[in-house]
Design a protein around this motif. Structure first.
Motif, PDB file in Angstrom:
ATOM      1  N   ASN A   1     122.979   6.193 -17.096  1.00 44.62           N
ATOM      2  CA  ASN A   1     122.511   4.890 -16.636  1.00 44.62           C
ATOM      3  C   ASN A   1     123.539   4.240 -15.713  1.00 44.62           C
ATOM      4  N   TYR A   2     123.222   4.220 -14.424  1.00 42.63           N
ATOM      5  CA  TYR A   2     124.019   3.467 -13.464  1.00 42.63           C
ATOM      6  C   TYR A   2     123.272   2.202 -13.030  1.00 42.63           C
ATOM      7  N   GLY A   3     122.232   1.876 -13.757  1.00 43.88           N
ATOM      8  CA  GLY A   3     121.459   0.686 -13.476  1.00 43.88           C
ATOM      9  C   GLY A   3     120.329   0.926 -12.495  1.00 43.88           C
ATOM     10  N   PHE A   4     119.547  -0.130 -12.276  1.00 44.30           N
ATOM     11  CA  PHE A   4     118.437  -0.117 -11.329  1.00 44.30           C
ATOM     12  C   PHE A   4     118.736  -1.129 -10.222  1.00 44.30           C
ATOM     13  N   ALA A   5     118.378  -0.766  -9.012  1.00 44.27           N
ATOM     14  CA  ALA A   5     118.586  -1.698  -7.900  1.00 44.27           C
ATOM     15  C   ALA A   5     117.583  -2.846  -7.948  1.00 44.27           C
ATOM     16  N   ARG A   6     116.412  -2.587  -8.555  1.00 42.71           N
ATOM     17  CA  ARG A   6     115.375  -3.616  -8.632  1.00 42.71           C
ATOM     18  C   ARG A   6     114.853  -3.701 -10.056  1.00 42.71           C
ATOM     19  N   MET A   7     114.552  -4.911 -10.463  1.00 44.00           N
ATOM     20  CA  MET A   7     113.958  -5.110 -11.769  1.00 44.00           C
ATOM     21  C   MET A   7     112.431  -5.002 -11.666  1.00 44.00           C
ATOM     22  N   ASP A   8     111.777  -4.720 -12.805  1.00 38.32           N
ATOM     23  CA  ASP A   8     110.329  -4.559 -12.845  1.00 38.32           C
ATOM     24  C   ASP A   8     109.838  -5.085 -14.188  1.00 38.32           C
ATOM     25  N   PRO A   9     109.008  -6.107 -14.184  1.00 32.17           N
ATOM     26  CA  PRO A   9     108.534  -6.656 -15.464  1.00 32.17           C
ATOM     27  C   PRO A   9     107.774  -5.637 -16.299  1.00 32.17           C
TER      28      PRO A   9
ATOM     29  N   PRO B   1     110.824  -3.529 -18.859  1.00 29.48           N
ATOM     30  CA  PRO B   1     111.832  -4.528 -19.229  1.00 29.48           C
ATOM     31  C   PRO B   1     113.156  -3.939 -19.697  1.00 29.48           C
ATOM     32  N   TRP B   2     113.202  -2.629 -19.922  1.00 30.08           N
ATOM     33  CA  TRP B   2     114.446  -1.999 -20.352  1.00 30.08           C
ATOM     34  C   TRP B   2     115.418  -1.772 -19.184  1.00 30.08           C
ATOM     35  N   ARG B   3     114.965  -1.957 -17.955  1.00 35.16           N
ATOM     36  CA  ARG B   3     115.851  -1.751 -16.808  1.00 35.16           C
ATOM     37  C   ARG B   3     117.080  -2.660 -16.902  1.00 35.16           C
ATOM     38  N   GLN B   4     118.225  -2.111 -16.542  1.00 32.24           N
ATOM     39  CA  GLN B   4     119.459  -2.882 -16.509  1.00 32.24           C
ATOM     40  C   GLN B   4     119.977  -2.982 -15.081  1.00 32.24           C
ATOM     41  N   THR B   5     120.726  -4.016 -14.796  1.00 32.93           N
ATOM     42  CA  THR B   5     121.323  -4.178 -13.472  1.00 32.93           C
ATOM     43  C   THR B   5     122.513  -3.228 -13.325  1.00 32.93           C
ATOM     44  N   VAL B   6     122.944  -3.042 -12.098  1.00 31.71           N
ATOM     45  CA  VAL B   6     124.030  -2.095 -11.829  1.00 31.71           C
ATOM     46  C   VAL B   6     125.359  -2.549 -12.416  1.00 31.71           C
ATOM     47  N   ASP B   7     125.488  -3.834 -12.724  1.00 27.52           N
ATOM     48  CA  ASP B   7     126.750  -4.322 -13.280  1.00 27.52           C
ATOM     49  C   ASP B   7     126.662  -4.592 -14.782  1.00 27.52           C
ATOM     50  N   ALA B   8     125.625  -4.063 -15.435  1.00 26.20           N
ATOM     51  CA  ALA B   8     125.514  -4.189 -16.887  1.00 26.20           C
ATOM     52  C   ALA B   8     126.584  -3.338 -17.564  1.00 26.20           C
ATOM     53  N   GLU B   9     126.755  -3.534 -18.860  1.00 23.86           N
ATOM     54  CA  GLU B   9     127.847  -2.879 -19.581  1.00 23.86           C
ATOM     55  C   GLU B   9     127.749  -1.356 -19.542  1.00 23.86           C
ATOM     56  N   GLY B  10     126.558  -0.821 -19.815  1.00 23.45           N
ATOM     57  CA  GLY B  10     126.401   0.636 -19.807  1.00 23.45           C
ATOM     58  C   GLY B  10     126.695   1.251 -18.446  1.00 23.45           C
TER      59      GLY B  10
ATOM     60  N   SER C   1     121.391  10.475  -6.807  1.00 25.97           N
ATOM     61  CA  SER C   1     120.480  10.183  -7.922  1.00 25.97           C
ATOM     62  C   SER C   1     120.995   9.130  -8.893  1.00 25.97           C
ATOM     63  N   LEU C   2     122.116   8.483  -8.620  1.00 29.74           N
ATOM     64  CA  LEU C   2     122.739   7.655  -9.655  1.00 29.74           C
ATOM     65  C   LEU C   2     121.936   6.397  -9.983  1.00 29.74           C
ATOM     66  N   VAL C   3     121.875   5.437  -9.065  1.00 28.23           N
ATOM     67  CA  VAL C   3     121.129   4.204  -9.319  1.00 28.23           C
ATOM     68  C   VAL C   3     119.642   4.478  -9.100  1.00 28.23           C
ATOM     69  N   LYS C   4     118.819   3.993  -9.988  1.00 26.98           N
ATOM     70  CA  LYS C   4     117.378   4.247  -9.910  1.00 26.98           C
ATOM     71  C   LYS C   4     116.671   3.122  -9.151  1.00 26.98           C
ATOM     72  N   ASP C   5     115.494   3.499  -8.577  1.00 24.33           N
ATOM     73  CA  ASP C   5     114.704   2.562  -7.771  1.00 24.33           C
ATOM     74  C   ASP C   5     115.615   1.853  -6.770  1.00 24.33           C
ATOM     75  N   ASP C   6     116.259   2.658  -5.954  1.00 28.91           N
ATOM     76  CA  ASP C   6     117.343   2.199  -5.074  1.00 28.91           C
ATOM     77  C   ASP C   6     116.963   2.443  -3.616  1.00 28.91           C
ATOM     78  N   PRO C   7     116.223   1.533  -2.990  1.00 31.42           N
ATOM     79  CA  PRO C   7     115.782   1.746  -1.602  1.00 31.42           C
ATOM     80  C   PRO C   7     116.954   2.002  -0.668  1.00 31.42           C
ATOM     81  N   GLY C   8     116.850   3.102   0.079  1.00 31.02           N
ATOM     82  CA  GLY C   8     117.913   3.450   1.003  1.00 31.02           C
ATOM     83  C   GLY C   8     119.205   3.862   0.334  1.00 31.02           C
ATOM     84  N   TYR C   9     119.166   4.058  -0.981  1.00 28.74           N
ATOM     85  CA  TYR C   9     120.348   4.452  -1.763  1.00 28.74           C
ATOM     86  C   TYR C   9     121.499   3.471  -1.575  1.00 28.74           C
ATOM     87  N   ALA C  10     121.179   2.202  -1.385  1.00 30.19           N
ATOM     88  CA  ALA C  10     122.217   1.203  -1.086  1.00 30.19           C
ATOM     89  C   ALA C  10     123.189   1.022  -2.246  1.00 30.19           C
ATOM     90  N   GLU C  11     122.657   0.875  -3.473  1.00 33.18           N
ATOM     91  CA  GLU C  11     123.542   0.657  -4.617  1.00 33.18           C
ATOM     92  C   GLU C  11     124.275   1.935  -5.007  1.00 33.18           C
TER      93      GLU C  11
END
Length: 563
Positions: A197-205, A208-217, A247-257
């Protein structure tokens, strides 16, 4: 390859006649590389598959001591950078890409002490070691994962949680873990390879389990990645080939994160290990070099002129059988797609200090050059291109002697990945050293080998070719020596393409003229350069100069010094 695990497409009209009249590609003078280790400019990479390279203890599986025993050969060949795929402890459901311990060596390969000896001995012979870094996932038997199954607060992996684990309503690539308190997890490749888990670039309702890239995990995984690199760099490795680096950050348009993570790793590397390098399995060098990698592979499924990485690619236009490749007997292909893509990518990438690595093949889905449709003569012209083009070249073990792809082998450690063009074991057969049992790979009984040896009694071997100056092996050795001794063949030296037809003709460093004709019929080109009349032959099979005309026999090639 299909991802980690793939590699170049196209056709074009034959170009004959005046080189200048048909030239559509101007010279590209690249700036010297900046910000990376200087040793990369003269590197020739060698990919060896540890399971089938050299077996020292007779158990049928290659090992570290076997590699050590063959270092003198690799020094003679002239390669100075070895990429070794994963040798970490693993349940081997994906041949070691399912890692269960990042800081140890699997017992079948030897010990950590053996590895330290390999690194030290190789460096004494002028050879650096590059390890595979599997950054995006682990084995489902890794202690991190087994702990995460029951710890609801653990964020090292991507779990849906117990309230979102309906097997009939799971998102794609999620696996329900029976008996787990965590529900379902996201996997990267096989289901036994849970995604870190390197986080998700975008959240999705809806998730709800998605975490941001700066979350603890995700932050814990980023820190662990640097700890793993530090462990091996302190043991003397010179860097890493980074598996599925995109492949690290998920749902990451343009692999920016994802790019931000790798840029942070590059900054850390430059500050602490400035002589180390990172090469990515990304397949789109304009993104990966921006992301901080020193080099990226020119993969066949990700190297097209289109920015869409699903469109096929330029390496296939040269080598892939069944798609009218340039390197075929028929002479119906063209090198134009390859050159167009190279021209589009290379100038910008090299100005930023990056390299494009051009492979001959690999242990995954990229066919060996000898795919059953090419003879040795055609292989020679392919390797002339490989070792004179402005690239970071990579030779897969056995390509230098013309080992062939073997179809119909049994599935081994997840090698059967459902690829409609053939499974990965076809490229993983044991290295062919000599005429003894098992071609000198192992003293084990034949039925105990990791994979069967090529049964062809005429199979090529190092022993048969090493003292034959006309052999493929000796040609490769001379080409590597030429490449390393002449700055005109450096990746940063000028390239001017004169023809993308037959013969494929280009000028390196405004000094060396290279022409290859991999088809069965002769070809010729007019070279409007007064220096041609006094050209000195460096390598020549079937090539003659008659005034401004360069005539190349079928399966011929030539390298000429125009200085």
């Amino acid at each position: 390859m299909v991802s980690r695990r793939n590699f170049l497409v196209g056709s074009g009209a034959v170009i004959l006649g005046s080189a200048l009249a048909n030239s559509t590609f101007s010279g590209i003078a690249h700036a010297a590389p900046q910000g990376g280790p200087a040793w990369l400019e003269k590197s020739v990479m060698y990919l060896l598959y540890p399971q089938t390279f050299a077996d020292s203890d007779g158990d049928g599986i290659g090992d570290i001591k076997g590699i050590i025993g063959r270092l003198d050969y690799l020094k003679w060949l002239g390669v100075n950078l070895i990429w070794i795929p994963p040798i970490y402890p693993s349940p081997f459901k994906d041949a070691g890409y399912d890692v269960s311990d990042y800081k140890a060596v699997a017992s079948r390969y030897g010990t950590l002490k053996d590895f330290e000896t390999l690194v030290k001995t190789a460096r004494e012979k002028g050879i650096r070691i590059l390890l595979d870094l599997v950054a995006g996932h682990t084995s489902d038997q890794h202690p991190w994962f087994t702990a995460s199954e029951t710890d609801l607060k653990d964020g090292r992996y991507i779990w849906t949680g117990p309230d979102h684990a309906d097997a009939d309503d799971l998102p794609g690539n999620y696996v329900l873990r029976e008996g787990s308190k965590r529900g379902a997890f996201l996997h990267n490749y096989y289901e036994s390879q849970p995604a870190l888990n390197y986080g998700f670039a975008r959240m999705d309702p809806e998730e709800p389990w998605r975490q941001t890239v700066d979350a603890e995990g995700p932050m814990a995984n980023r820190a662990a990645l640097q700890e793993i690199m530090k462990h091996w760099l302190d043991l003397g490795v010179s860097g890493f080939r980074c598996d599925m680096a995109f492949s690290l950050v998920k749902d990451d348009p343009g692999y920016a994160e994802t790019s931000k993570i790798w840029r942070a790793n590059r900054k850390w590397l430059d500050a602490n290990y400035p002589e180390a390098m990172l090469i990515s399995e990304w397949g789109y060098a304009k993104q990966s070099i921006d992301a901080g990698f020193h080099a990226d592979f020119f993969l066949h499924n990700l190297g097209s002129t289109s920015p869409d990485p699903t469109k096929g690619g330029a390496w296939n236009s040269l080598f892939l059988s069944g798609k009218d490749p340039y390197f075929s007997d028929s002479g119906s292909g063209s090198a134009k797609i390859f050159v167009d893509t190279w021209t589009q990518w290379s100038g910008d990438i090299r100005q930023r200090g990056g390299y494009i690595a051009l492979p001959t093949g690999n242990f995954d889905d990229a066919n060996r050059l000898n795919d059953g449709n090419r003879g040795t003569a055609s292989l020679k012209s392919g390797l002339v291109l490989q070792l004179t083009w402005p690239t970071l070249p990579m030779i897969y073990n056995g390509e230098e002697i013309g080992m062939k792809m073997i179809k119909g082998l049994p599935n081994k450690e997840g090698s059967d990945d459902g690829d409609p063009d053939g499974d990965r074991q076809r490229n993983r057969t044991p290295m062919q050293w000599d005429s003894t049992a098992n071609a000198g790979f192992s003293k084990a009984p034949a039925d105990k080998l990791y994979l069967p040896i090529d049964k062809d009694p005429k199979r090529p071997t190092v022993e048969a070719q090493q003292d034959d100056p006309d052999s493929l092996l000796c040609l490769v050795q001379r080409l590597i020596k030429l490449r390393k001794s002449e700055t005109a063949f450096d990746p940063s030296s000028e390239l001017r393409v004169l023809s993308t037809g037959y013969p494929f003709t280009y000028l390196r460093g405004d000094r060396y003229l290279v022409a290859v004709n991999p088809r069965r019929d002769a070809a010729e080109i007019v070279v409007d350069d007064a220096r041609l009349g006094r050209a000195r032959s460096v390598e020549n099979v079937g090539t003659t100069i008659d005034g401004p005309r360069l005539q190349v026999d079928g399966f011929g090639f030539g390298i000429f010094d125009l200085s």
